[in-house]
Design an enzyme around this catalytic site. Structure first.
Site, short mmCIF file in Angstrom:
data_model
loop_
_atom_site.label_atom_id
_atom_site.label_comp_id
_atom_site.label_asym_id
_atom_site.label_seq_id
_atom_site.Cartn_x
_atom_site.Cartn_y
_atom_site.Cartn_z
N GLY A 163 1.06 -0.93 0.00
CA GLY A 163 0.18 -0.05 0.19
C GLY A 163 0.71 1.23 -0.03
O GLY A 163 1.89 1.24 -0.26
N GLN B 68 4.42 6.36 -7.36
CA GLN B 68 4.56 6.15 -8.90
C GLN B 68 5.08 4.66 -9.25
O GLN B 68 5.03 4.30 -10.45
CB GLN B 68 5.28 7.34 -9.66
CG GLN B 68 4.53 8.45 -9.97
CD GLN B 68 4.18 9.48 -9.01
OE1 GLN B 68 4.31 9.22 -7.90
NE2 GLN B 68 4.32 10.93 -9.33
N GLY B 69 5.98 4.39 -8.48
CA GLY B 69 7.01 3.04 -8.54
C GLY B 69 5.73 2.04 -8.69
O GLY B 69 5.78 1.12 -9.93
N HIS B 70 4.84 1.96 -7.90
CA HIS B 70 3.57 0.96 -7.94
C HIS B 70 2.89 0.90 -9.15
O HIS B 70 2.43 0.10 -9.63
CB HIS B 70 2.86 0.81 -6.60
CG HIS B 70 3.39 0.76 -5.23
ND1 HIS B 70 3.72 1.83 -4.33
CD2 HIS B 70 3.99 -0.24 -4.91
CE1 HIS B 70 4.43 1.17 -3.25
NE2 HIS B 70 4.32 -0.11 -3.57
N GLN C 267 7.97 -9.06 7.83
CA GLN C 267 9.12 -8.27 7.20
C GLN C 267 9.69 -7.21 8.08
O GLN C 267 10.54 -6.55 7.51
CB GLN C 267 8.84 -8.14 5.59
CG GLN C 267 7.97 -6.83 5.20
CD GLN C 267 7.72 -7.13 3.80
OE1 GLN C 267 6.87 -8.03 3.35
NE2 GLN C 267 8.15 -6.07 3.03
N GLU D 14 12.56 -3.49 -9.53
CA GLU D 14 14.17 -3.75 -9.40
C GLU D 14 14.65 -2.91 -8.47
O GLU D 14 15.79 -3.10 -8.02
CB GLU D 14 14.71 -3.61 -10.85
CG GLU D 14 14.46 -4.55 -11.75
CD GLU D 14 15.02 -4.35 -13.19
OE1 GLU D 14 15.82 -3.26 -13.55
OE2 GLU D 14 14.88 -5.48 -13.88
N ASP E 22 13.91 -2.97 -5.26
CA ASP E 22 14.46 -3.69 -4.21
C ASP E 22 15.05 -4.96 -4.97
O ASP E 22 14.78 -5.98 -4.86
CB ASP E 22 13.05 -4.20 -3.37
CG ASP E 22 12.56 -2.93 -2.58
OD1 ASP E 22 13.12 -2.40 -2.06
OD2 ASP E 22 11.28 -3.01 -3.00
N SER F 83 9.68 5.85 -2.86
CA SER F 83 9.28 4.70 -1.80
C SER F 83 8.54 5.14 -1.06
O SER F 83 8.42 6.53 -0.67
CB SER F 83 10.94 4.59 -1.17
OG SER F 83 10.61 4.22 -0.04
N SER F 84 7.48 4.16 -0.47
CA SER F 84 6.75 4.34 0.45
C SER F 84 7.46 5.39 1.80
O SER F 84 6.59 6.46 2.43
CB SER F 84 5.89 3.34 1.02
OG SER F 84 5.30 2.89 -0.02
O1 PAF Z 1 8.09 -4.77 -1.86
C1 PAF Z 1 7.19 -5.10 -1.25
O2 PAF Z 1 6.32 -3.85 -1.01
C2 PAF Z 1 6.87 -6.01 -0.26
O3 PAF Z 1 8.11 -6.56 0.29
C3 PAF Z 1 6.15 -7.01 -0.73
C4 PAF Z 1 6.83 -7.88 -1.73
C5 PAF Z 1 4.85 -6.50 -1.11
C6 PAF Z 1 5.95 -8.60 0.13
O4 PAF Z 1 5.13 -7.93 1.31
#
Ligand code: PAF
Length: 518
Positions: free
Chosen positions: A31, A35-37, A65, A155, A157, A192-193
């Site tokens: 969430g 713009q990356g998403h 995570q 890419e 990450d 990045s968020s």
């Molecule tokens: O890159 C992310 O936003 C997260 O690591 C992912 C792949 C959605 C997993 O929670």
């Protein structure tokens, strides 16, 4: 907004039963979309055929995570806003589950994934202990629930991408992974968020991360070396607290000496105020080179041409080069057996292969465009004699190497991966069984109006030719040790080209050499 929003597993199952999706493109996110998403969602949409329009975006802030002292609690959450952005970018379905939706039996009831040490103990993983285990556990769980056709990851990450790709491959999960390049704001900062944590002042400081990495990559191109300590100092001078700065092999993530490798990843994590930022760039000696070798009749030139076109690579058409020499010898009316004159003429043979704006390849000899001239019947009838001359081969191999210096090309032949470009980033040995090549040849002959009496006879001829080609003195056919074998029996031309593109993508990130399918 024509968007389906699903939460529970039952919602998901109901939707699945209703729609019966046979094709789904999946973009996992936490969430706080930026713009990356959006670029990921757009890519997923562009990649879907009109008939299959299920672009599913998951929104789930995955607790597994986050480390104990990390920002799980304050991680930004705004489902309504995210749905709007996702829908605009092309998402058709949002899946926003709770932890219990994903793991209905609670905290101690699910299998977890342990990322192997060789991938985990590097870069971000070395400092964020459980992070990649948490990412892998959730993504694999989501894949097993959704069973998507395609998965889209950024890419940005890079370590996450490498780990997930390897895991999906090892578990033999039938989902194809696609990556998109890091998307940056106009000032160069990667989206990045977590950027929303940055104050105005911090944001200015943060910009130094991409700027310094970019400068290091430019210096590397000029000097073929990088001084990591200097890069680190320069980050710290700009008030960025360096967690790590490393050069690693982009595939294995092991530390490498950038001077010795064709491509390496320069990756960094810094603290800017309280915000942790990661970024990277790739260090390259030259643009990528692809070498495709294989026996006659394997369909190399057809697929190489198409592959080059799709990737915007120069097709180093070695055949065209031999044709250009032949044309020149004919133009100068040189006797084929006159070694001295041929040698003299070759000294004045400066060939260039260029891509015109329309993507068509042109052949330029000493500033003259001879693209059409080299296809004349006179040239065709003599080219194989000329190409068999040691003198000519030696000269052209040198020129091929010279053209190869700038990279960005694919070449096809018999000894490209061994003699011409032994350092090519991707080497492929493209072949088909003699039986298959005989079958293809028979079809070809029939189409041209010749009668074909006996396929077995053709097969024997092909085997004999293979033996001759692989044992001859000049430029013998030979598979380089590090080349990938592609046997094309039963494959269409498109399938072969797609396999080549997949192989290319295994070696070269989108960020370095993007392929657009749309
Ligand atoms: O890159 C992310 O936003 C997260 O690591 C992912 C792949 C959605 C997993 O929670």
């Amino acid at each position: 907004m024509n968007l389906t929003i699903l939460k529970t597993l039952t919602d998901l199952e109901d939707w699945r039963n209703q729609i019966q999706p046979d094709h789904m493109n999946f973009v996992p996110t936490m969430g706080c979309l930026h713009q990356g998403h959006e670029a990921l969602i757009k890519e997923a949409k562009a990649f879907s055929k009109p008939k299959y329009s299920n672009i599913l975006v998951s929104i789930f802030v995955n607790p597994l995570q986050f480390g104990e002292n990390e920002d799980f609690k304050q991680y930004p959450r705004d489902l309504e806003n995210d749905c709007e952005k996702a829908s605009k970018a092309g998402a058709t379905v949002i899946w926003a589950p709770s932890f219990e939706d994903i793991f209905p039996n609670g905290k101690d009831s699910y299998f977890t994934i342990n990322v192997p040490k060789n991938l985990n103990n590097k870069l971000c993983g070395a400092l964020r202990n459980q992070h990649f285990d948490g990412v892998a556990t959730i993504v694999i769980r989501m894949l097993s629930i959704l069973r998507p056709t395609h998965l889209f990851l950024g890419e940005k990450d890079w370590q996450q991408l490498v780990i997930l790709k390897q895991l999906i491959n090892e578990l033999n999960i039938q989902t194809k992974v696609h990556s998109i390049p890091t998307i940056r704001d106009t000032d160069g900062l990667a989206y990045s968020s977590r950027n929303i944590y940055l104050s105005k002042e911090d944001r200015k400081k943060a910009l130094m991360l991409p700027n310094i990495l970019k400068k290091a990559a430019q210096d590397y191109q000029e000097n073929n070396s990088i001084n990591l300590q200097e890069v680190k100092n320069s980050l710290e001078k700009n008030n960025l607290n360096v967690e790590y700065i490393e050069t690693v092999n982009p595939k294995t993530l092991t530390s490498i000496d950038s001077q010795k490798s064709q491509i390496c990843l320069l990756a960094a994590a810094v603290k800017c105020g309280k915000t942790r930022l990661i970024d990277h760039t790739f260090l390259l000696k030259q643009h990528p080179i692809v070498a495709i070798d294989g026996p006659a009749g394997a369909g190399k030139s057809t697929v190489t041409k198409k592959f080059a076109e799709k990737l915007g690579l120069i097709y180093l058409d070695t055949g065209a080069m031999y044709r250009a020499v032949t044309w020149m010898i004919q133009e100068k009316k040189i006797n084929h057996n006159n070694k001295n004159e041929i040698e003299l003429a070759l000294n004045d043979f400066n060939l260039d292969l260029q891509l015109s704006d329309s993507g068509k390849q042109t052949v330029i000899l000493n500033d003259q465009d001879i693209t059409n001239e080299i296809r004349s019947p006179q040239v065709t009838s003599e080219v194989s004699n000329i190409a068999a001359k040691t003198l000519v081969r030696e000269k052209l191999t040198l020129q091929q190497k010279e053209i190869g210096k700038r990279g960005g090309l694919v070449a096809e032949g018999r000894d490209i991966g061994t003699a011409v470009f032994p350092n090519a980033q991707l080497k492929v040995f493209l072949t088909a069984t003699p039986r298959e090549r005989a079958r293809r040849r028979a079809i070809d002959m029939k189409e041209k109006g010749f009668s074909v009496s006996n396929i077995s006879k053709l097969e024997t001829e092909i085997k004999e030719r293979d033996l001759k080609d692989s044992t001859r003195e000049i430029a013998p056919l030979c598979k380089a040790k590090d080349s990938k074998l592609l046997i094309t029996d039963g494959m269409t031309i498109e399938e072969v080209v797609d396999s080549l593109i997949d192989m290319f993508r295994e070696e070269i990130p989108q960020e370095v050499w993007p392929i657009k399918f749309h």
